[in-house]
Write an enzyme that holds these catalytic residues in place. Structure first.
Site, short mmCIF file in Angstrom:
data_model
loop_
_atom_site.label_atom_id
_atom_site.label_comp_id
_atom_site.label_asym_id
_atom_site.label_seq_id
_atom_site.Cartn_x
_atom_site.Cartn_y
_atom_site.Cartn_z
N VAL A 1 -4.27 1.41 14.98
CA VAL A 1 -3.39 2.58 14.55
C VAL A 1 -4.02 3.60 13.72
CG1 VAL A 1 -1.35 1.69 15.61
CG2 VAL A 1 -1.56 1.81 13.10
N SER B 1 12.26 2.08 8.38
CA SER B 1 13.18 1.11 7.77
C SER B 1 14.03 1.37 6.98
CB SER B 1 12.08 0.25 7.04
OG SER B 1 12.69 -0.67 6.17
N TYR C 1 5.20 0.32 0.67
CA TYR C 1 5.98 0.02 1.83
C TYR C 1 7.17 1.19 1.88
CZ TYR C 1 8.84 -2.08 5.58
OH TYR C 1 9.27 -2.34 6.92
N SER D 1 5.92 4.71 2.36
CA SER D 1 5.42 4.94 3.56
C SER D 1 6.38 5.02 4.77
CB SER D 1 4.33 3.93 4.35
OG SER D 1 4.95 2.69 4.30
N LYS D 2 7.58 4.18 4.52
CA LYS D 2 8.68 4.30 5.36
C LYS D 2 9.55 5.64 5.29
CE LYS D 2 7.75 0.53 7.89
NZ LYS D 2 7.40 0.85 9.37
#
Ligand SMILES: NC(=O)c1ccc[n+]([C@@H]2O[C@H](COP(=O)([O-])OP(=O)(O)OC[C@H]3O[C@@H](n4cnc5c(N)ncnc54)[C@H](O)[C@@H]3O)[C@@H](O)[C@H]2O)c1
Length: 272
Positions: free
Chosen positions: A65, A143, A157, A160-161
């Site tokens: 991706v 998330s 993480y 980015s979420k």
């Protein structure tokens, strides 16, 4: 059951994984033709074959991706196989446990490119295909970490979420005139087979104690709201999200002690 999406076409990324494969299976059961893509081409092919054996219509392929051209080629491959694309579901993602103190710029980029740039590529490469069908739906899998912080993953993480939620809102606004709806799902702790294989017995038993509903989320319970956001049942929803966490966000018990205990454990690192 008829969800009003029979005969439509969905491209699912991360389709070899726990949530992606559950999503592909649910869409196929609803009569949707499914293109399964994953960095793990063999895994995507296995899930596609399983669905086909049960009467579903599938294609599959391997791609990253993070590679825009590869994403554009996947859209074209789906159009060639099924005559168009109506839904794009961005499931591919991952985490690392590095903290601000231990994360290198390379590790940061690896996670942000996967979790945030990947969905950006899907929208950039896929919007014209959905437009050609008179509209469609894009679902991003963020998330609960996008709203608070991740106790199990690192700063990249969480960031980015949270970024995925901004991307979702922006794309919803910009693509609304094209009748393309963009929404997000925010899972909490999901017990996929892959998750079960990598966590300790202690974690397996502790999570239900911290969650109001007293159990882990099942992958099919994330697939269902994804389908909802693609179906006419959510026709007035765009730029929004649903949390799927068995109530974790209302009764969070994670503490700094817990964070200090679990951070920087070996076994979860940024993808290279
Ligand atoms: N499982 C959870 O508890 C949980 C909780 C919150 C959010 N999520 C999110 O849900 C999504 C799916 O999680 P999962 O539990 O099914 O994970 P998983 O590891 O089972 O599946 C992820 C899939 O993405 C694929 N993938 C990884 N990097 C890729 C890349 N660069 N290009 C293409 N494919 C790639 C992997 O091969 C894998 O098949 C992720 O975005 C994750 O952050 C999961």
């Amino acid at each position: 059951m008829d969800y009003g999406i029979k005969g439509k076409v969905a491209l699912v990324t991360g389709a070899a994984g726990g949530i992606g494969s559950a999503t592909a299976r649910l869409f196929a059961k609803a009569g949707v033709q499914v293109a399964l893509f994953d960095r793990d081409a063999d895994g995507a092919q296995r899930v596609a074959q399983h669905i086909a054996d049960e009467g579903g219509q599938t294609i599959s392929g391997g791609f990253d991706v993070r590679d825009y051209d590869a994403f554009a080629a996947a859209i074209e491959k789906t159009q060639a196989a099924f005559g168009g694309v109506d839904f794009i579901v961005n499931v591919a993602g991952g985490g690392s446990r590095q903290t601000l103190a231990t994360m290198t710029p390379e590790d940061w980029h690896a996670i942000v490119d996967l979790n945030l740039t990947g969905p950006f590529h899907s929208i950039k490469a896929g919007a014209s295909a959905l437009r050609a069908r008179g509209g469609g739906a894009i679902v991003t899998v963020a998330s609960l970490a996008g709203l608070r912080m991740s106790m199990n993953n690192g700063v990249s993480y969480t960031s980015s979420k949270a970024g995925v939620l901004g991307l979702t809102r922006h794309a919803a606004f910009e693509l609304a005139p094209d009748n393309i709806r963009v929404n997000a799902v925010l899972p909490g702790p999901v017990l996929t087979p892959q998750m079960k294989a990598k966590i300790s017995q202690e974690t397996l038993e502790r999570v239900p104690r911290e969650v109001p509903l007293g159990r882990w989320v099942q992958p099919e319970e994330v697939a269902a709201p994804i389908l909802f956001f693609c179906s006419p049942m959510s026709s007035a929803c765009t730029g929004t999200h649903v949390i799927i966490d068995c109530g974790l966000h209302v009764g969070a018990t994670s503490s700094r002690e817990e964070y200090n205990r679990t951070r920087d454990l070996p076994g979860l690192s940024a993808p290279k």
